[in-house]
Write a protein that holds these residues in place. Structure first.
Motif, PDB file in Angstrom:
ATOM      1  N   PRO A 109       0.804  -1.224   0.000  1.00  0.00           N
ATOM      2  CA  PRO A 109       0.000   0.000   0.000  1.00  0.00           C
ATOM      3  C   PRO A 109       0.837   1.275   0.000  1.00  0.00           C
ATOM      4  CG  PRO A 109      -0.880  -1.571   1.560  1.00  0.00           C
ATOM      5  CD  PRO A 109       0.424  -2.130   1.081  1.00  0.00           C
ATOM      6  N   PHE A 110       1.933   1.279   0.755  1.00  0.00           N
ATOM      7  CA  PHE A 110       2.787   2.468   0.773  1.00  0.00           C
ATOM      8  C   PHE A 110       3.431   2.699  -0.593  1.00  0.00           C
ATOM      9  CE2 PHE A 110       6.968   4.446   1.274  1.00  0.00           C
ATOM     10  CZ  PHE A 110       6.567   5.677   1.785  1.00  0.00           C
ATOM     11  N   VAL A 111       3.983   1.629  -1.172  1.00  0.00           N
ATOM     12  CA  VAL A 111       4.635   1.747  -2.478  1.00  0.00           C
ATOM     13  C   VAL A 111       3.609   2.166  -3.535  1.00  0.00           C
ATOM     14  CG1 VAL A 111       5.848   0.471  -4.299  1.00  0.00           C
ATOM     15  CG2 VAL A 111       6.486   0.142  -1.911  1.00  0.00           C
ATOM     16  N   GLY A 112       2.417   1.595  -3.473  1.00  0.00           N
ATOM     17  CA  GLY A 112       1.370   1.969  -4.424  1.00  0.00           C
ATOM     18  C   GLY A 112       0.982   3.432  -4.291  1.00  0.00           C
ATOM     19  N   ALA A 113       0.829   3.896  -3.044  1.00  0.00           N
ATOM     20  CA  ALA A 113       0.497   5.309  -2.826  1.00  0.00           C
ATOM     21  C   ALA A 113       1.627   6.208  -3.311  1.00  0.00           C
ATOM     22  CB  ALA A 113       0.221   5.562  -1.353  1.00  0.00           C
ATOM     23  N   LEU A 114       2.848   5.780  -3.077  1.00  0.00           N
ATOM     24  CA  LEU A 114       4.019   6.540  -3.526  1.00  0.00           C
ATOM     25  C   LEU A 114       4.029   6.658  -5.057  1.00  0.00           C
ATOM     26  CD1 LEU A 114       6.626   7.864  -2.392  1.00  0.00           C
ATOM     27  CD2 LEU A 114       7.762   5.699  -2.859  1.00  0.00           C
ATOM     28  N   ILE A 115       3.776   5.550  -5.727  1.00  0.00           N
ATOM     29  CA  ILE A 115       3.739   5.567  -7.199  1.00  0.00           C
ATOM     30  C   ILE A 115       2.575   6.424  -7.696  1.00  0.00           C
ATOM     31  CG2 ILE A 115       3.335   4.136  -9.248  1.00  0.00           C
ATOM     32  CD1 ILE A 115       4.922   1.898  -7.763  1.00  0.00           C
ATOM     33  N   GLY A 116       1.407   6.273  -7.053  1.00  0.00           N
ATOM     34  CA  GLY A 116       0.250   7.078  -7.455  1.00  0.00           C
ATOM     35  C   GLY A 116       0.504   8.568  -7.305  1.00  0.00           C
ATOM     36  N   GLU A 117       1.109   8.961  -6.195  1.00  0.00           N
ATOM     37  CA  GLU A 117       1.418  10.381  -5.983  1.00  0.00           C
ATOM     38  C   GLU A 117       2.488  10.866  -6.953  1.00  0.00           C
ATOM     39  OE1 GLU A 117      -0.071  12.695  -4.286  1.00  0.00           O
ATOM     40  OE2 GLU A 117      -1.490  11.316  -3.383  1.00  0.00           O
ATOM     41  N   THR A 118       3.461  10.013  -7.260  1.00  0.00           N
ATOM     42  CA  THR A 118       4.511  10.390  -8.202  1.00  0.00           C
ATOM     43  C   THR A 118       3.939  10.595  -9.597  1.00  0.00           C
ATOM     44  OG1 THR A 118       6.135   9.133  -6.918  1.00  0.00           O
ATOM     45  CG2 THR A 118       6.741   9.704  -9.155  1.00  0.00           C
ATOM     46  N   ILE A 119       3.022   9.728  -9.994  1.00  0.00           N
ATOM     47  CA  ILE A 119       2.376   9.882 -11.305  1.00  0.00           C
ATOM     48  C   ILE A 119       1.540  11.163 -11.339  1.00  0.00           C
ATOM     49  CG2 ILE A 119       0.594   8.917 -12.826  1.00  0.00           C
ATOM     50  CD1 ILE A 119       1.673   6.120 -12.005  1.00  0.00           C
ATOM     51  N   HIS A 120       0.859  11.432 -10.218  1.00  0.00           N
ATOM     52  CA  HIS A 120       0.005  12.622 -10.147  1.00  0.00           C
ATOM     53  C   HIS A 120       0.817  13.916 -10.218  1.00  0.00           C
ATOM     54  CE1 HIS A 120      -3.299  15.236  -9.034  1.00  0.00           C
ATOM     55  NE2 HIS A 120      -2.578  15.707  -8.035  1.00  0.00           N
ATOM     56  N   ASP A 121       1.895  13.987  -9.430  1.00  0.00           N
ATOM     57  CA  ASP A 121       2.714  15.207  -9.409  1.00  0.00           C
ATOM     58  C   ASP A 121       4.102  14.852  -8.885  1.00  0.00           C
ATOM     59  OD1 ASP A 121       3.741  17.781  -9.305  1.00  0.00           O
ATOM     60  OD2 ASP A 121       2.607  18.352  -7.524  1.00  0.00           O
ATOM     61  N   SER A 122       5.071  14.810  -9.778  1.00  0.00           N
ATOM     62  CA  SER A 122       6.421  14.399  -9.391  1.00  0.00           C
ATOM     63  C   SER A 122       7.347  15.579  -9.079  1.00  0.00           C
ATOM     64  CB  SER A 122       7.032  13.532 -10.501  1.00  0.00           C
ATOM     65  OG  SER A 122       7.141  14.285 -11.692  1.00  0.00           O
ATOM     66  N   SER A 123       6.804  16.764  -8.908  1.00  0.00           N
ATOM     67  CA  SER A 123       7.646  17.950  -8.726  1.00  0.00           C
ATOM     68  C   SER A 123       8.240  18.084  -7.322  1.00  0.00           C
ATOM     69  CB  SER A 123       6.848  19.205  -9.065  1.00  0.00           C
ATOM     70  OG  SER A 123       5.753  19.346  -8.178  1.00  0.00           O
ATOM     71  N   ASP A 124       7.574  17.552  -6.288  1.00  0.00           N
ATOM     72  CA  ASP A 124       8.046  17.742  -4.906  1.00  0.00           C
ATOM     73  C   ASP A 124       8.110  16.398  -4.196  1.00  0.00           C
ATOM     74  OD1 ASP A 124       8.636  18.597  -2.368  1.00  0.00           O
ATOM     75  OD2 ASP A 124       6.811  19.804  -2.105  1.00  0.00           O
ATOM     76  N   SER A 125       9.314  15.860  -4.069  1.00  0.00           N
ATOM     77  CA  SER A 125       9.457  14.523  -3.487  1.00  0.00           C
ATOM     78  C   SER A 125       9.058  14.493  -2.013  1.00  0.00           C
ATOM     79  CB  SER A 125      10.886  14.000  -3.662  1.00  0.00           C
ATOM     80  OG  SER A 125      11.807  14.823  -2.986  1.00  0.00           O
ATOM     81  N   LYS A 126       9.277  15.577  -1.283  1.00  0.00           N
ATOM     82  CA  LYS A 126       8.888  15.620   0.129  1.00  0.00           C
ATOM     83  C   LYS A 126       7.364  15.509   0.258  1.00  0.00           C
ATOM     84  CE  LYS A 126       9.469  18.254   4.361  1.00  0.00           C
ATOM     85  NZ  LYS A 126      10.013  19.466   4.973  1.00  0.00           N
ATOM     86  N   LYS A 127       6.659  16.227  -0.603  1.00  0.00           N
ATOM     87  CA  LYS A 127       5.193  16.178  -0.602  1.00  0.00           C
ATOM     88  C   LYS A 127       4.702  14.785  -1.006  1.00  0.00           C
ATOM     89  CE  LYS A 127       1.111  18.167  -2.747  1.00  0.00           C
ATOM     90  NZ  LYS A 127       0.598  18.942  -3.856  1.00  0.00           N
ATOM     91  N   ILE A 128       5.387  14.173  -1.963  1.00  0.00           N
ATOM     92  CA  ILE A 128       5.005  12.834  -2.418  1.00  0.00           C
ATOM     93  C   ILE A 128       5.098  11.838  -1.271  1.00  0.00           C
ATOM     94  CG2 ILE A 128       5.713  10.906  -3.900  1.00  0.00           C
ATOM     95  CD1 ILE A 128       6.528  13.033  -5.991  1.00  0.00           C
ATOM     96  N   PHE A 129       6.221  11.858  -0.545  1.00  0.00           N
ATOM     97  CA  PHE A 129       6.387  10.926   0.565  1.00  0.00           C
ATOM     98  C   PHE A 129       5.385  11.195   1.685  1.00  0.00           C
ATOM     99  CE2 PHE A 129      10.453   9.815  -1.343  1.00  0.00           C
ATOM    100  CZ  PHE A 129      10.506   8.457  -1.075  1.00  0.00           C
ATOM    101  N   LYS A 130       5.131  12.472   1.957  1.00  0.00           N
ATOM    102  CA  LYS A 130       4.159  12.825   2.999  1.00  0.00           C
ATOM    103  C   LYS A 130       2.762  12.330   2.620  1.00  0.00           C
ATOM    104  CE  LYS A 130       2.278  16.665   5.608  1.00  0.00           C
ATOM    105  NZ  LYS A 130       2.140  18.099   5.735  1.00  0.00           N
ATOM    106  N   ALA A 131       2.374  12.544   1.379  1.00  0.00           N
ATOM    107  CA  ALA A 131       1.052  12.110   0.915  1.00  0.00           C
ATOM    108  C   ALA A 131       0.953  10.585   0.892  1.00  0.00           C
ATOM    109  CB  ALA A 131       0.771  12.679  -0.464  1.00  0.00           C
ATOM    110  N   ALA A 132       2.019   9.921   0.441  1.00  0.00           N
ATOM    111  CA  ALA A 132       2.007   8.460   0.402  1.00  0.00           C
ATOM    112  C   ALA A 132       1.913   7.898   1.814  1.00  0.00           C
ATOM    113  CB  ALA A 132       3.259   7.936  -0.299  1.00  0.00           C
ATOM    114  N   PHE A 133       2.629   8.493   2.738  1.00  0.00           N
ATOM    115  CA  PHE A 133       2.565   8.028   4.125  1.00  0.00           C
ATOM    116  C   PHE A 133       1.177   8.284   4.716  1.00  0.00           C
ATOM    117  CE2 PHE A 133       3.608   8.249   8.708  1.00  0.00           C
ATOM    118  CZ  PHE A 133       4.062   6.936   8.835  1.00  0.00           C
ATOM    119  N   GLY A 134       0.553   9.394   4.336  1.00  0.00           N
ATOM    120  CA  GLY A 134      -0.813   9.678   4.786  1.00  0.00           C
ATOM    121  C   GLY A 134      -1.802   8.642   4.280  1.00  0.00           C
TER     122      GLY A 134
END
Length: 165
Positions: A109-134
């Protein structure tokens, strides 16, 4: 009541509790409602003593947890700045993770959320990890709530069986 019906109801209740427990992790199986159905079987079995009021309280708990389980990932994802892509990725990661063993169910689930957030917006890696962790926290909170409720149903069933008539 015939012994045969009691045997059928007992086997059905045990099967529903097992499937309900599995459903706490597998998203397509409604764990708490199946756990409650097991208590309903036990209610009609002469070998168990479950009060009607307890059956109603358990039904409300199963319904509440099922609704919350569908809301929590979105709430946690939104609170952490995530998108629907993160929530969807979390679910896809869980489904794929189920085929890779116990660690896949936890990490998927974490990896999937991380990939989903990266596909959605890959401009801010800190935001991606925060959103994936959420999204992952939302998933874990839903699983945790369902497990607590189904464990309570299992406990109620066991107690009612051994205190039975």
């Amino acid at each position: 009541m015939a012994v045969t019906l009691n045997v059928v109801l007992t086997i059905a209740a045990i099967a529903l509790l097992i499937i309900g427990f599995i459903g706490c992790i597998v998203p397509v199986i409604p764990g708490p409602p199946l756990g409650w159905a097991a208590l309903l079987c036990a209610y009609f079995c002469n070998w168990n003593t479950i009060a009607l009021w307890l059956l109603i309280v358990c039904a409300v708990a199963a319904l509440a947890v099922t609704i919350l389980d569908n809301i929590m990932p979105a709430v946690f994802t939104k609170k952490s700045g995530g998108s629907k892509a993160g929530s969807r990725g979390c679910m896809i990661g869980l489904i794929i993770g189920m085929f890779t063993g116990p660690w896949g169910v936890i990490i998927g689930p974490f990896v999937g959320a991380l990939i989903g957030e990266t596909i959605h917006d890959s401009s801010d890696s800190k935001k991606i990890f925060k959103a994936a962790f959420g999204a992952f926290k939302g998933f874990l909170s839903g699983v945790g709530m369902k497990m607590i409720v189904v464990f309570a149903f299992i406990w109620i069933y066991i107690i009612s069986f051994f205190i039975g008539k």
